[in-house]
Design a protein around this motif. Structure first.
Motif, PDB file in Angstrom:
ATOM      1  N   ALA A 123      13.564  28.964  77.292  1.00 30.67           N
ATOM      2  CA  ALA A 123      13.432  29.836  76.124  1.00 30.67           C
ATOM      3  C   ALA A 123      13.829  31.266  76.464  1.00 30.67           C
ATOM      4  O   ALA A 123      14.506  31.937  75.673  1.00 30.67           O
ATOM      5  N   VAL A 124      13.434  31.734  77.641  1.00 31.02           N
ATOM      6  CA  VAL A 124      13.805  33.084  78.072  1.00 31.02           C
ATOM      7  C   VAL A 124      15.310  33.178  78.231  1.00 31.02           C
ATOM      8  O   VAL A 124      15.939  34.152  77.805  1.00 31.02           O
ATOM      9  N   ALA A 125      15.930  32.165  78.830  1.00 32.02           N
ATOM     10  CA  ALA A 125      17.392  32.169  79.022  1.00 32.02           C
ATOM     11  C   ALA A 125      18.112  32.167  77.671  1.00 32.02           C
ATOM     12  O   ALA A 125      19.097  32.888  77.487  1.00 32.02           O
ATOM     13  N   GLU A 132      22.678  38.877  74.310  1.00 31.39           N
ATOM     14  CA  GLU A 132      24.019  39.191  74.804  1.00 31.39           C
ATOM     15  C   GLU A 132      25.057  38.980  73.701  1.00 31.39           C
ATOM     16  O   GLU A 132      25.980  39.773  73.540  1.00 31.39           O
ATOM     17  N   ARG A 133      24.924  37.893  72.917  1.00 33.04           N
ATOM     18  CA  ARG A 133      25.865  37.638  71.819  1.00 33.04           C
ATOM     19  C   ARG A 133      25.768  38.747  70.781  1.00 33.04           C
ATOM     20  O   ARG A 133      26.777  39.209  70.257  1.00 33.04           O
ATOM     21  N   ASP A 134      24.534  39.195  70.481  1.00 30.42           N
ATOM     22  CA  ASP A 134      24.361  40.271  69.509  1.00 30.42           C
ATOM     23  C   ASP A 134      25.042  41.542  69.990  1.00 30.42           C
ATOM     24  O   ASP A 134      25.688  42.246  69.212  1.00 30.42           O
ATOM     25  N   TRP A 139      29.579  45.278  69.440  1.00 30.90           N
ATOM     26  CA  TRP A 139      30.691  45.981  70.082  1.00 30.90           C
ATOM     27  C   TRP A 139      31.989  45.680  69.347  1.00 30.90           C
ATOM     28  O   TRP A 139      32.788  46.571  69.089  1.00 30.90           O
ATOM     29  N   LEU A 140      32.188  44.395  68.979  1.00 29.00           N
ATOM     30  CA  LEU A 140      33.412  44.020  68.250  1.00 29.00           C
ATOM     31  C   LEU A 140      33.451  44.724  66.899  1.00 29.00           C
ATOM     32  O   LEU A 140      34.519  45.214  66.483  1.00 29.00           O
TER      33      LEU A 140
END
Length: 148
Positions: A123-125, A132-134, A139-140
């Motif tokens: 769950a933490v991973a 990270e995706r957010d 950034w995009l």
């Protein structure tokens, strides 16, 4: 003499173990020692030492010099030896400190079911992956907005 200050008899036992000043005897050695003892008896900050004992910085300076010189260790050993010689101490049971330091629950050796632990780690991973995706999406979006 304030409540808690050394009596004449007590001072007679302590005085020989306190260091003499660099230029001779310290005129208010007893007052300085009483001030240091007041501070440790009450647990107050150094700056709260009553003015009747003198400047707090002078009291602290004396304490520092005595601590570095090992005066308190020597004094404690001498007082124990004196009390033992008088038959006033029983060294069969000695308690130096009973302070309790609480550990964080992670340090307490809590047993966790291995399957539950694996699930928590996954769950933490996953949460880190979502974060990270957010970040990448933000950034995009910023770079696309900047190019328009």
């Amino acid at each position: 003499m304030a409540r808690g200050d050394l009596s004449d008899g007590e001072w007679g036992l302590v005085e020989p173990f306190l260091p003499v000043g660099e230029r001779g005897p310290v005129p208010d050695l007893r007052r300085l020692f009483n001030a240091v003892m007041w501070r440790f008896r009450t647990g107050a900050p150094w700056r709260d030492v009553p003015e009747e004992y003198g400047s707090w910085s002078t009291v602290y300076g004396a304490f520092q010099r005595w601590a570095v010189a090992g005066t308190f260790q020597t004094l404690m050993e001498a007082m124990i030896a004196e009390a033992a010689a008088r038959g006033q101490v029983d060294l069969d049971l000695v308690s130096v400190d009973s302070t309790v330091a609480r550990a964080h629950h992670h340090a307490a050796g809590m047993a966790v079911d291995p399957e539950l632990l694996d699930g928590l780690e996954k769950a933490v991973a996953e949460e880190k992956g979502v974060q990270e995706r957010d970040k990448a999406h933000r950034w995009l979006r910023r770079t696309k907005a900047a190019t328009m």
